[in-house]
Scaffold this active site. Structure first.
Site, PDB file in Angstrom:
ATOM      1  N   ASP A  92       0.849  -1.189   0.000  1.00 37.83           N
ATOM      2  CA  ASP A  92       0.000   0.000   0.000  1.00 37.83           C
ATOM      3  C   ASP A  92       0.887   1.242   0.000  1.00 37.83           C
ATOM      4  O   ASP A  92       1.496   1.585   1.010  1.00 37.83           O
ATOM      5  CB  ASP A  92      -0.919   0.014   1.225  1.00 37.83           C
ATOM      6  CG  ASP A  92      -1.968   1.107   1.137  1.00 37.83           C
ATOM      7  OD1 ASP A  92      -3.058   0.843   0.599  1.00 37.83           O
ATOM      8  OD2 ASP A  92      -1.695   2.240   1.592  1.00 37.83           O
ATOM      9  N   GLU A  94       1.951   5.227  -0.127  1.00 37.67           N
ATOM     10  CA  GLU A  94       1.507   6.603   0.118  1.00 37.67           C
ATOM     11  C   GLU A  94       2.330   7.484  -0.812  1.00 37.67           C
ATOM     12  O   GLU A  94       3.501   7.182  -1.099  1.00 37.67           O
ATOM     13  CB  GLU A  94       1.696   7.000   1.573  1.00 37.67           C
ATOM     14  CG  GLU A  94       0.881   6.170   2.560  1.00 37.67           C
ATOM     15  CD  GLU A  94      -0.613   6.143   2.279  1.00 37.67           C
ATOM     16  OE1 GLU A  94      -1.152   7.176   1.812  1.00 37.67           O
ATOM     17  OE2 GLU A  94      -1.239   5.098   2.514  1.00 37.67           O
ATOM     18  N   ASP A 191      -2.337   1.459  -6.973  1.00 35.30           N
ATOM     19  CA  ASP A 191      -0.924   1.310  -6.616  1.00 35.30           C
ATOM     20  C   ASP A 191      -0.084   0.751  -7.763  1.00 35.30           C
ATOM     21  O   ASP A 191       0.979   1.295  -8.096  1.00 35.30           O
ATOM     22  CB  ASP A 191      -0.774   0.388  -5.393  1.00 35.30           C
ATOM     23  CG  ASP A 191      -1.498   0.929  -4.182  1.00 35.30           C
ATOM     24  OD1 ASP A 191      -0.856   1.534  -3.317  1.00 35.30           O
ATOM     25  OD2 ASP A 191      -2.740   0.735  -4.091  1.00 35.30           O
ATOM     26  N   HIS A 249      -4.545   5.750   5.958  1.00 34.98           N
ATOM     27  CA  HIS A 249      -3.576   6.391   5.063  1.00 34.98           C
ATOM     28  C   HIS A 249      -2.142   6.363   5.590  1.00 34.98           C
ATOM     29  O   HIS A 249      -1.299   7.095   5.084  1.00 34.98           O
ATOM     30  CB  HIS A 249      -4.005   7.815   4.702  1.00 34.98           C
ATOM     31  CG  HIS A 249      -5.359   7.891   4.067  1.00 34.98           C
ATOM     32  ND1 HIS A 249      -5.631   7.317   2.844  1.00 34.98           N
ATOM     33  CD2 HIS A 249      -6.529   8.431   4.512  1.00 34.98           C
ATOM     34  CE1 HIS A 249      -6.909   7.517   2.551  1.00 34.98           C
ATOM     35  NE2 HIS A 249      -7.473   8.181   3.541  1.00 34.98           N
ATOM     36  N   ASP A 254      -2.186   0.436   6.757  1.00 35.98           N
ATOM     37  CA  ASP A 254      -3.141  -0.051   5.758  1.00 35.98           C
ATOM     38  C   ASP A 254      -2.804  -1.487   5.351  1.00 35.98           C
ATOM     39  O   ASP A 254      -3.700  -2.316   5.169  1.00 35.98           O
ATOM     40  CB  ASP A 254      -3.145   0.860   4.526  1.00 35.98           C
ATOM     41  CG  ASP A 254      -3.880   2.176   4.772  1.00 35.98           C
ATOM     42  OD1 ASP A 254      -4.502   2.330   5.838  1.00 35.98           O
ATOM     43  OD2 ASP A 254      -3.825   3.058   3.890  1.00 35.98           O
TER      44      ASP A 254
END
Length: 279
Positions: A92, A94, A191, A249, A254
């Site tokens: 995941d 960011e 992603d 987030h 996550d």
């Protein structure tokens, strides 16, 4: 031929443990048997035993499981159906962001959890922060959303360097072995369909083949539960009565939520399949 002894107290004892041994082997997958037939075989063997005998087999099964090196965790493992993959790689990202959105976005957190496909437990973690180069200064919006402050990315490796370290980690974990089946899992297609290939194209970097197929957890959840998780992890946790882990987030948090949701769905008998289409 099964042989049983009257225990004298109305109970039934097993004098021939071969039936229990076969059940244990089917639980472990150690028997040379096509994986797609294992559930039916387990059911067939179990049906041969009179009522009450399966309970008596438990100690024999435990010893048989231990002899195959599966240990105490087999008690939990036995409730999972066989998955198609040895490992799930939960990812995941960011990325830099603002309102209105900045372009190009750049990955600033790169976490991966290696999830064992038999136990659905986390076996290893890769986690690095990444130095953005096009927009090196994080916006207040980005920090508020992700919890990532400027000091967490300043001086960190570039995306190219992080990708090299991912490949080293994959090799160390045995994930590049052709006999080991693994697949990435993400919460949505962004992603690996948009973010990573888009940034790699911008920087002129190649995308490794292992990033080109994945499981979209939102699609898997909708197949299993019959409803689309409009609000992503929050809806999936709510639908499965799970507590949310950490802060939304945060890439690593996550990933932990994704892993927990996967484990819960697997406990319910769901078999995870690739959802991405070939590039």
């Amino acid at each position: 031929m099964w042989r049983f002894l009257d225990g004298g107290d109305g109970g039934v004892g097993v004098s021939d443990a071969s039936g229990c041994s076969m059940i244990a082997l089917l639980h472990t997958g150690a028997a040379k048997f096509p994986q797609n037939l294992v559930p039916r075989a387990r059911q067939a063997v179990s049906s041969l035993l009179p009522a009450g005998v399966l309970k008596g087999c438990s100690s024999i099964i435990s010893r048989k499981l231990a002899s195959h090196g599966f240990g105490a965790s087999m008690a939990a493992m036995s409730s999972f159906p066989p998955q198609r993959y040895h490992y799930f790689l939960v990812l995941d990202f960011e990325a830099t962001c603002d309102k209105p959105q900045i372009h190009p976005q750049e990955i600033i957190e790169f976490p991966i959890l290696k999830l064992n496909g038999r136990t659905m437990e986390i076996e290893s973690t890769f986690h690095m922060y990444v130095q953005p180069v096009v927009h090196p200064q994080l916006t207040p919006f980005c920090t508020e959303l992700t919890g990532i402050i400027q000091g967490m990315v300043d001086g960190q490796p570039s995306l190219q360097q992080v990708l090299e370290r991912v490949d080293e980690w994959m090799a160390k974990e045995g994930l590049l072995d052709p006999s080991v089946k693994s697949i990435f899992v993400t919460c949505g297609d962004w992603d690996l369909k948009v973010m990573l290939p888009g940034q790699c194209q911008y920087l002129g970097l190649p995308v490794a083949d292992y990033f080109k197929q994945w499981i979209n957890l939102k699609k898997a959840y909708s197949f299993a539960m019959g409803s689309w998780p409009k609000n992503g992890l929050l809806d999936m946790n709510k639908g499965l009565n799970l507590q949310h882990i950490g802060r939304p987030h945060s890439g690593i948090d996550d990933c932990k939520n994704i892993a927990n949701i996967m484990k819960t769905l697997a406990h319910r008998g769901f078999i995870f399949k690739q959802t991405s289409k070939p590039f």
